[in-house]
Design an enzyme around this catalytic site. Structure first.
Site, mmCIF file in Angstrom:
data_model
loop_
_atom_site.group_PDB
_atom_site.id
_atom_site.type_symbol
_atom_site.label_atom_id
_atom_site.label_comp_id
_atom_site.label_asym_id
_atom_site.label_seq_id
_atom_site.Cartn_x
_atom_site.Cartn_y
_atom_site.Cartn_z
ATOM 1 N N THR A 91 128.675 -82.863 19.737
ATOM 2 C CA THR A 91 129.641 -82.038 19.029
ATOM 3 C C THR A 91 129.622 -80.599 19.497
ATOM 4 O O THR A 91 128.669 -80.157 20.168
ATOM 5 C CB THR A 91 129.317 -82.074 17.521
ATOM 6 O OG1 THR A 91 130.327 -81.405 16.787
ATOM 7 C CG2 THR A 91 127.970 -81.435 17.224
ATOM 8 N N THR A 114 133.587 -83.319 16.642
ATOM 9 C CA THR A 114 132.505 -84.217 17.035
ATOM 10 C C THR A 114 133.100 -85.486 17.644
ATOM 11 O O THR A 114 134.254 -85.814 17.418
ATOM 12 C CB THR A 114 131.587 -84.571 15.842
ATOM 13 O OG1 THR A 114 131.176 -83.372 15.197
ATOM 14 C CG2 THR A 114 130.363 -85.358 16.270
ATOM 15 N N GLY A 162 133.191 -86.584 12.178
ATOM 16 C CA GLY A 162 133.757 -86.364 10.857
ATOM 17 C C GLY A 162 132.960 -85.486 9.929
ATOM 18 O O GLY A 162 133.094 -85.608 8.714
ATOM 19 N N GLY A 163 132.081 -84.602 10.447
ATOM 20 C CA GLY A 163 131.307 -83.756 9.545
ATOM 21 C C GLY A 163 130.469 -84.588 8.599
ATOM 22 O O GLY A 163 129.918 -85.626 8.964
ATOM 23 N N GLU A 201 128.088 -74.216 15.526
ATOM 24 C CA GLU A 201 127.168 -75.101 14.826
ATOM 25 C C GLU A 201 126.357 -74.412 13.742
ATOM 26 O O GLU A 201 125.898 -75.049 12.786
ATOM 27 C CB GLU A 201 126.212 -75.749 15.833
ATOM 28 C CG GLU A 201 125.766 -77.127 15.456
ATOM 29 C CD GLU A 201 126.914 -78.103 15.430
ATOM 30 O OE1 GLU A 201 127.189 -78.641 14.332
ATOM 31 O OE2 GLU A 201 127.538 -78.335 16.461
ATOM 32 N N SER A 224 124.960 -84.090 9.958
ATOM 33 C CA SER A 224 125.306 -85.373 9.344
ATOM 34 C C SER A 224 125.486 -86.464 10.387
ATOM 35 O O SER A 224 125.836 -87.593 10.036
ATOM 36 C CB SER A 224 126.603 -85.238 8.546
ATOM 37 O OG SER A 224 126.440 -84.328 7.497
ATOM 38 N N ASP A 262 126.726 -74.870 10.035
ATOM 39 C CA ASP A 262 126.160 -76.038 9.353
ATOM 40 C C ASP A 262 124.951 -75.659 8.498
ATOM 41 O O ASP A 262 124.459 -76.484 7.726
ATOM 42 C CB ASP A 262 125.757 -77.123 10.357
ATOM 43 C CG ASP A 262 126.781 -78.242 10.444
ATOM 44 O OD1 ASP A 262 127.804 -78.174 9.744
ATOM 45 O OD2 ASP A 262 126.556 -79.194 11.214
#
Length: 571
Positions: A403, A385, A468-469, A424, A448, A427
């Protein structure tokens, strides 16, 4: 072997802080930041500049973002309205809650990721077009021009690019279309200091520039995307199994962005604007800030302030894990999550001692139907991302996070078109068919991403975001607290050592945090820490008044970022 660029070092001279007038931009990459500044200098607005920079990042930061993925944009218009665009990827229509299962067992994260199954329908191209059509002053054709030139002429491979390639080599070399662009002929990462060119990406951008979004969502590109997902184009000697995906040309053609009302909370006289579901960024940052606003001051010492930051994050993440999902598929209790009364209930649970995670979610609905706390999935902890921040002289501000999920996405470059597909759909809580964030046809996975804009008395004050997730949320939260409560300037807030608590047994922290902050937090408040090399990579802009801007990026993390202003002040 790629051509060497004469006389160039690997750093590129990036500057992480700039002050001046005329507008500002901050990204992780000097070429992208310069593209944004060039647009502003020519009279374009912040949206024009953001799209131009994002398109360049799709070339120079291809493992983190690009037209094969999606994202969220928060925009403050010159007249003061704050709005958002949701360009999040969507699951194919054929997906169902057990699509990631084989028999009675869910796939491992690695098996789910490196496959066609993890690829969601990309939203980035439609998002750029929507942003420009509604809020920009230029065409998508002109906005893509700088990126076309970079893709054709190439850019210098730096150490960060090589470091991001290295862990993926064993999978990239399974896919000839990926290896052709991102590996040397001997199967190793491109050499630092060499030039990386992507003529296929240039051709893709040119086609979109000439014919608009229909060139991406219908026709040869869409056909190639669907084929790459359904039948991953792997080599005969590939040493991994690449499972087929579900994305079809019809899924791609049907994609639409969503315009959503932003989240908004008040914090110490400021308005904090963020991204609503399916992102969990605005709700979780907002809930944590609501909890922390009840402490005046935040703490009697820096240690106590950080303790409360960690604990507020813990409880907010318990609620995030239980309740956040695509609002078209699940009734997200957003109003309750962001209410002062709910924040007071959660604050009352915080003591001077660290709680033991997992803590249970609260009840923002004021009823007894509380789901079990969800887990942070492995796919939601990726370090991929990217985030960019742009502001123009007329008060328009853009905070944009986008991202392809994990670093390198699902590893599949669409043959002939030069861009990586996302992973993706990992997620989703793909191992729990009953979770609100379980996979389903047409559904957007929880995110997030936390693009944030702060206003003061209706005027823009600050904008920031990070990759950063799931650590994005705590990174943005900590930067806001460092700047608004703990007396640090924006560059200092960005550079400060970080920790992240996401309702897990230990709080992960960077080495410098462990050395400077953790000892007192352990002894006074009973915190338990684990270590991670770095958390997030922030870019931000502060509006200083009188037409002045402070642009800031990371000085070290992820190789350092690039901040620029249109007219720099002289020292």
């Amino acid at each position: 072997m790629p051509e060497r660029l004469p006389g160039k070092g690997t750093g590129g001279g990036k500057t992480p802080t700039a002050v001046g007038t005329g507008g500002a931009a901050s990204t992780v990459d000097q070429v992208a930041t310069q593209a944004a500044i060039d647009v502003l200098r020519r009279g374009g607005n912040a949206v024009d500049a953001a799209v131009a920079a994002a398109a360049v990042l799709g070339v120079t930061e291809p493992f983190s973002c690009g037209i094969g993925g999606g994202g969220f944009m928060v925009i403050r218009t010159p007249k003061g309205k704050v709005t958002t665009i949701d360009g999040r990827e969507k699951a194919p229509a054929a997906m169902h809650p057990k699509s990631f299962f084989e028999g009675d067992k869910a796939l491992s994260f690695q098996d789910a990721r490196w496959s066609g199954l993890s690829a969601g329908v990309p939203g980035t191209v439609r998002m750029w077009d929507e942003a420009l059509d509604r809020y920009g002053t230029t065409s998508l054709r002109k906005a893509l021009d700088p990126a076309i030139k970079v893709a054709r002429k190439g850019f210098v491979v730096d150490q960060t690019f090589a470091d991001q390639t290295a862990p993926n080599v064993d999978f990239f070399d399974d896919v000839p279309s990926t290896a052709k662009i991102y590996l040397d002929p001997d199967g190793t990462p491109l050499d630092v200091g060499s030039i990386s060119r992507n003529p296929d990406m240039a051709r893709t951008y040119q086609l979109i520039a000439r014919h608009g979004t229909k060139a991406f969502y219908k026709g040869p590109i869409a056909k190639a995307m669907a084929k790459a997902a359904q039948k991953p184009p792997i080599a005969a000697n590939a040493n991994h199994r690449w499972r087929p995906g579900l994305m079809t040309e019809r899924d791609i053609a049907a994609y639409k962005v969503a315009r959503r009302a932003p989240t908004r909370i008040g914090y110490r006289g400021l308005d904090i604007w963020g991204m609503a579901p399916p992102s969990s960024g605005g709700s979780t940052v907002g809930e944590a800030l609501n909890i922390l606003e009840g402490y005046r001051p935040l703490g009697a010492s820096r240690t106590q302030s950080l303790h409360r930051f960690i604990e507020a994050s813990r409880y907010a993440f318990a609620d995030r894990n239980a309740y956040l999902a695509d609002p078209a598929y699940y009734d997200v209790p957003l109003k309750g999550l962001l209410s002062d009364s709910f924040a007071a209930e959660r604050r009352a649970l915080i003591t001077d001692k660290a709680a033991t995670s997992p803590v249970a979610p609260g009840d923002p609905r004021d009823d007894d139907n509380v789901p079990a706390p969800g887990a942070v999935t492995a796919g939601d902890q990726g370090e991929s991302t990217t985030h960019l921040t742009v502001a123009d002289k007329n008060g328009m501000v853009v905070s944009y996070t986008f991202t392809i999920e994990s670093t390198g996405g699902n590893g599949i470059v669409v043959p002939g078109w030069g861009f990586l597909l996302n992973n993706e759909l990992t997620d989703f809580n793909f191992d729990d068919p009953k979770h609100p964030n379980a996979p389903d046809g047409g559904k957007r996975p929880r995110s997030s991403m936390s693009p944030t804009i702060v206003t003061k008395n209706g005027k823009p004050f600050l904008a920031a975001g990070s990759p950063g997730g799931s650590t994005i949320i705590t990174t943005v939260l900590q930067v806001l607290l460092e700047r608004l409560d703990l007396g640090r300037s924006l560059p200092q807030a960005i550079a400060s050592p970080r920790a992240t608590q996401r309702n897990t047994a230990t709080t992960l922290a960077e080495p410098e945090f462990l050395a400077t902050e953790a000892p007192a937090l352990r002894s006074l408040h009973g915190h338990t820490f684990g270590t991670t090399s770095e958390i997030g990579s922030v870019t931000g802009i502060e509006l200083l008044g009188n037409g002045r801007f402070l642009a800031a990026a990371e000085p070290v993390r992820r190789g350092g970022g690039s901040a620029m202003v249109v007219r720099p002040e002289r020292d």
